[in-house]
Design a protein around this motif. Structure first.
Motif, PDB file in Angstrom:
ATOM      1  N   GLU A 158      95.873 -44.041  26.212  1.00 18.66           N
ATOM      2  CA  GLU A 158      95.300 -44.849  27.302  1.00 18.66           C
ATOM      3  C   GLU A 158      94.327 -44.027  28.131  1.00 18.66           C
ATOM      4  O   GLU A 158      93.252 -44.504  28.509  1.00 18.66           O
ATOM      5  N   PHE A 159      94.688 -42.757  28.414  1.00 25.11           N
ATOM      6  CA  PHE A 159      93.794 -41.895  29.194  1.00 25.11           C
ATOM      7  C   PHE A 159      92.512 -41.596  28.415  1.00 25.11           C
ATOM      8  O   PHE A 159      91.428 -41.548  28.988  1.00 25.11           O
ATOM      9  N   LEU A 160      92.643 -41.392  27.103  1.00 21.95           N
ATOM     10  CA  LEU A 160      91.458 -41.110  26.272  1.00 21.95           C
ATOM     11  C   LEU A 160      90.524 -42.321  26.264  1.00 21.95           C
ATOM     12  O   LEU A 160      89.302 -42.181  26.345  1.00 21.95           O
ATOM     13  N   THR A 161      91.104 -43.543  26.157  1.00 24.54           N
ATOM     14  CA  THR A 161      90.297 -44.770  26.148  1.00 24.54           C
ATOM     15  C   THR A 161      89.594 -44.955  27.486  1.00 24.54           C
ATOM     16  O   THR A 161      88.416 -45.307  27.554  1.00 24.54           O
ATOM     17  N   ARG A 162      90.338 -44.704  28.570  1.00 21.64           N
ATOM     18  CA  ARG A 162      89.766 -44.880  29.905  1.00 21.64           C
ATOM     19  C   ARG A 162      88.611 -43.899  30.153  1.00 21.64           C
ATOM     20  O   ARG A 162      87.690 -44.198  30.905  1.00 21.64           O
ATOM     21  N   LYS A 163      88.706 -42.724  29.519  1.00 18.87           N
ATOM     22  CA  LYS A 163      87.635 -41.728  29.668  1.00 18.87           C
ATOM     23  C   LYS A 163      86.353 -42.241  29.012  1.00 18.87           C
ATOM     24  O   LYS A 163      85.243 -42.027  29.524  1.00 18.87           O
ATOM     25  N   ASP A 164      86.495 -42.919  27.846  1.00 24.37           N
ATOM     26  CA  ASP A 164      85.325 -43.456  27.135  1.00 24.37           C
ATOM     27  C   ASP A 164      84.802 -44.733  27.776  1.00 24.37           C
ATOM     28  O   ASP A 164      83.587 -44.984  27.782  1.00 24.37           O
ATOM     29  N   LEU A 165      85.716 -45.554  28.312  1.00 27.37           N
ATOM     30  CA  LEU A 165      85.340 -46.853  28.878  1.00 27.37           C
ATOM     31  C   LEU A 165      85.732 -46.904  30.352  1.00 27.37           C
ATOM     32  O   LEU A 165      86.846 -47.315  30.693  1.00 27.37           O
ATOM     33  N   PRO A 166      84.833 -46.488  31.244  1.00 28.52           N
ATOM     34  CA  PRO A 166      85.160 -46.432  32.682  1.00 28.52           C
ATOM     35  C   PRO A 166      85.533 -47.788  33.284  1.00 28.52           C
ATOM     36  O   PRO A 166      86.237 -47.853  34.279  1.00 28.52           O
ATOM     37  N   ASP A 167      85.049 -48.895  32.663  1.00 36.38           N
ATOM     38  CA  ASP A 167      85.356 -50.225  33.210  1.00 36.38           C
ATOM     39  C   ASP A 167      86.788 -50.654  32.923  1.00 36.38           C
ATOM     40  O   ASP A 167      87.234 -51.699  33.417  1.00 36.38           O
ATOM     41  N   GLY A 168      87.507 -49.869  32.102  1.00 34.89           N
ATOM     42  CA  GLY A 168      88.914 -50.161  31.836  1.00 34.89           C
ATOM     43  C   GLY A 168      89.119 -51.371  30.941  1.00 34.89           C
ATOM     44  O   GLY A 168      88.310 -51.641  30.033  1.00 34.89           O
ATOM     45  N   GLU A 170      88.672 -54.409  31.290  1.00 35.27           N
ATOM     46  CA  GLU A 170      87.665 -55.475  31.326  1.00 35.27           C
ATOM     47  C   GLU A 170      86.591 -55.277  30.259  1.00 35.27           C
ATOM     48  O   GLU A 170      85.871 -56.225  29.917  1.00 35.27           O
ATOM     49  N   ASP A 171      86.455 -54.061  29.759  1.00 39.59           N
ATOM     50  CA  ASP A 171      85.449 -53.789  28.722  1.00 39.59           C
ATOM     51  C   ASP A 171      85.843 -54.482  27.421  1.00 39.59           C
ATOM     52  O   ASP A 171      86.995 -54.385  26.985  1.00 39.59           O
ATOM     53  N   PRO A 172      84.913 -55.172  26.775  1.00 40.91           N
ATOM     54  CA  PRO A 172      85.247 -55.881  25.515  1.00 40.91           C
ATOM     55  C   PRO A 172      85.693 -54.949  24.376  1.00 40.91           C
ATOM     56  O   PRO A 172      86.399 -55.362  23.450  1.00 40.91           O
ATOM     57  N   LYS A 173      85.312 -53.660  24.451  1.00 36.87           N
ATOM     58  CA  LYS A 173      85.692 -52.719  23.393  1.00 36.87           C
ATOM     59  C   LYS A 173      87.070 -52.095  23.636  1.00 36.87           C
ATOM     60  O   LYS A 173      87.518 -51.256  22.854  1.00 36.87           O
ATOM     61  N   TRP A 174      87.715 -52.476  24.743  1.00 45.65           N
ATOM     62  CA  TRP A 174      88.968 -51.809  25.152  1.00 45.65           C
ATOM     63  C   TRP A 174      90.028 -51.840  24.053  1.00 45.65           C
ATOM     64  O   TRP A 174      90.575 -50.810  23.675  1.00 45.65           O
ATOM     65  N   GLU A 175      90.340 -53.018  23.540  1.00 41.05           N
ATOM     66  CA  GLU A 175      91.437 -53.169  22.575  1.00 41.05           C
ATOM     67  C   GLU A 175      91.188 -52.345  21.313  1.00 41.05           C
ATOM     68  O   GLU A 175      92.074 -51.633  20.827  1.00 41.05           O
TER      69      GLU A 175
END
Length: 538
Positions: A158-168, A170-175
């Motif tokens: 989760e921390f690695l994903t949040r680092k790549d996607l600052p919008d958390g 809400e970003d469409p690429k999150w999942e």
């Protein structure tokens, strides 16, 4: 430097007595067992150890002790290098920011990548700690940094994903991104397990075993493998103060060479005993503090209870009249006594004291003394005081008097309490010297503190009574006159400061032109006498 007035304490309480004000006390921590005695004695709390959810398999290796700090840091760097060869993550604990930066500089010299976590960079702390379990990761941390974030072996997806996607989220690429990192971290998790889990390196023992246990506890969670080792030197504060000579003697007897450490269970036990002694000393200091504060705590409870009553109660007339009656009784007791003849009673002095306290005259000097008793005198004076109080109510109005009762009661209580706190501070500063007279300082402090408190409460009540009988309300014309007088005085003071503007002349600093004449030197006037006997007379 400008010399200021001494600060005055307005209120004081220790943490222990503050916590004990709560009706319920409880807590949960992984390191309370070493402090069980203090929790029991100070707070009456029992410490229960909850078994771990999974069997604990962490390998806690014996401490190693080197002669010098330089040798110790060299050994720490070598230990980190060996772990990174096998891609085992390492968490290095230091007891200070200075040591963490010193070790970081040494690792940079040898080209070893690492993260430094020393409570300076709050924003990135959680992120750095969360990834401290990735393969080959090296993290240097002060003992208190990064608390509250679990170290997951293989990394936290989760921390690695949040680092790549600052919008958390809400970003469409999150999942999709999270799923990719979850798979990556799961694979890395297995590699880290095979490498032996997270290895903890302690660069020094702390004075408290709790802090060391907190560092060790970052590894071996939920049945994960892990290991820990503490590196020490004879130059460390703990060993320098406790036990360094004994261990150094042991090293010399064994013929240990420079760079070769002692590694034995006996050394670990000696270090743990040193920690226990330091903890014991610190506990004694806190216990000593609370024993003295318990005296103040009882007084504090009485004063604050009285203060709450003053704030909560609608009318304080009964309380103020009770204080007045008690004050009148005390005055009678000072000047009249059943054990001596009534002819010897100091009734004239009692009349003056009554006027000073209540602004009333009883004309006691002409009072017939035959058959006069102390009780009759007290009753007549109390009735006189009550009549004077009722007369003031008629003159000033009941509403004004009720307001004054609240204001003066609180004001007097606060002022006397502040002065009492200062007096108790001064008493505490010198009470230790009573030990030289073979007296227990704590008992002396309790006894004298109680006497001072009794006198303070008596003075407070007398002060309230005196002010209630003497205070008067100024009318508007008088207030205007006082304000005008104040403005005139301020203007005169300003003119006095401006020299040459028609005001008072500016005061100049007097400077001595010649050499200073000593008290025993001949007087410069030529009289032949000593200066102190001639022109030096003050």
């Amino acid at each position: 430097m400008k010399i200021e007035r001494e600060n005055q304490t307005l209120a004081t309480i220790t943490f222990q007595n503050y916590f004990r004000m709560y009706k319920k006390l409880s807590g949960m921590t992984g390191t309370a067992e070493t402090e069980a005695e203090e929790f029991g004695k100070i707070y009456g709390l029992e410490v229960l150890v909850v078994p771990t959810h999974q069997p604990m398999v962490r390998d806690d290796r014996p401490d190693v002790v080197y002669k010098t700090e330089r040798e110790k840091f060299n050994a720490v760097i070598e230990e980190i290098r060996e772990c990174t060869v096998d891609q085992q993550p390492v968490l290095v604990g230091t007891i200070s920011i200075e040591n963490s930066e010193k070790l970081s500089a040494a690792l940079k010299k040898v080209g070893m990548k690492h993260h430094v976590l020393n409570a300076k960079h709050h924003a990135s702390e959680a992120e750095i700690v969360a990834q401290a379990g990735r393969k080959g990761a090296v993290t240097i941390s002060t003992n208190m940094a990064g608390r509250g974030t679990d170290i997951v072996l293989g990394g936290n997806p989760e921390f690695l994903t949040r680092k790549d996607l600052p919008d958390g989220e809400e970003d469409p690429k999150w999942e999709a991104t999270l799923a990719g990192y979850t798979e990556q971290c799961a694979a890395e998790h297995e590699e880290v397990l095979a490498a032996g889990g997270l290895h903890i390196v302690g660069t020094e023992r702390h004075e408290s075993r709790r802090i060391d246990n907190q560092l060790r506890g970052r590894s071996g969670r939920q049945g994960d493998p892990g290991s820990s080792r503490f590196f020490m030197s004879l130059e460390d504060d703990l060993l320098r103060v406790f036990g360094a000579e004994r261990i150094q003697g042991l090293m010399e007897r064994m013929g240990m060479e420079d760079g070769v450490p002692i590694e034995a269970k006996m050394v670990s036990r000696a270090i743990e005993n040193a920690q226990k002694r330091v903890e014991g000393q610190n506990f004694d200091t806190r216990k000593h503090l609370i024993e003295y504060d318990d005296v103040m705590n009882k007084q504090r409870e009485v004063v604050y209870h009285r203060r709450r009553e003053c704030l909560a109660e609608g009318e304080l007339r009964t309380e103020v009249l009770g204080m007045a009656a008690a004050a009148a009784t005390d005055l009678v007791a000072l000047h009249a006594n059943e054990e001596i003849e009534t002819a010897e009673w100091e009734l004239a002095a009692l009349d003056d004291a009554l006027f000073s306290q209540f602004l009333v005259r009883a004309d006691l000097a002409n009072l017939p003394r035959d058959g006069l008793t102390v009780e009759a005198l007290e009753t007549s004076i109390q009735q006189l005081v009550l009549a004077a109080y009722e007369k003031r109510e008629e003159e000033m109005g009941s509403e004004v008097v009720r307001h004054l009762e609240h204001v003066l009661t609180l004001q007097c209580l606060d002022n006397h309490w502040k002065d009492h706190l200062m007096a108790m501070d001064h008493l505490k500063e010198g009470i230790g010297l009573r030990g030289y007279a073979q007296k227990n300082p704590l008992q002396e402090y309790q006894k004298e503190g109680f006497d001072m408190f009794e006198n303070m409460m008596l003075s407070y009540e007398n002060d309230v009574v005196e002010k209630m009988f003497s205070v008067r309300i100024a009318d508007e014309q008088e207030v205007d006159r006082m304000e005008e007088r104040r403005r005139d005085e301020s203007a005169a003071a300003l003119m006095g400061r401006g020299a040459g503007e028609g005001g008072a002349p500016e005061q100049k600093q007097v400077r001595r032109k010649g050499d200073k004449v000593g008290r025993n030197d001949p007087c410069p006037c030529g009289s032949g006498k000593k200066y102190k006997k001639c022109h030096g007379k003050s």
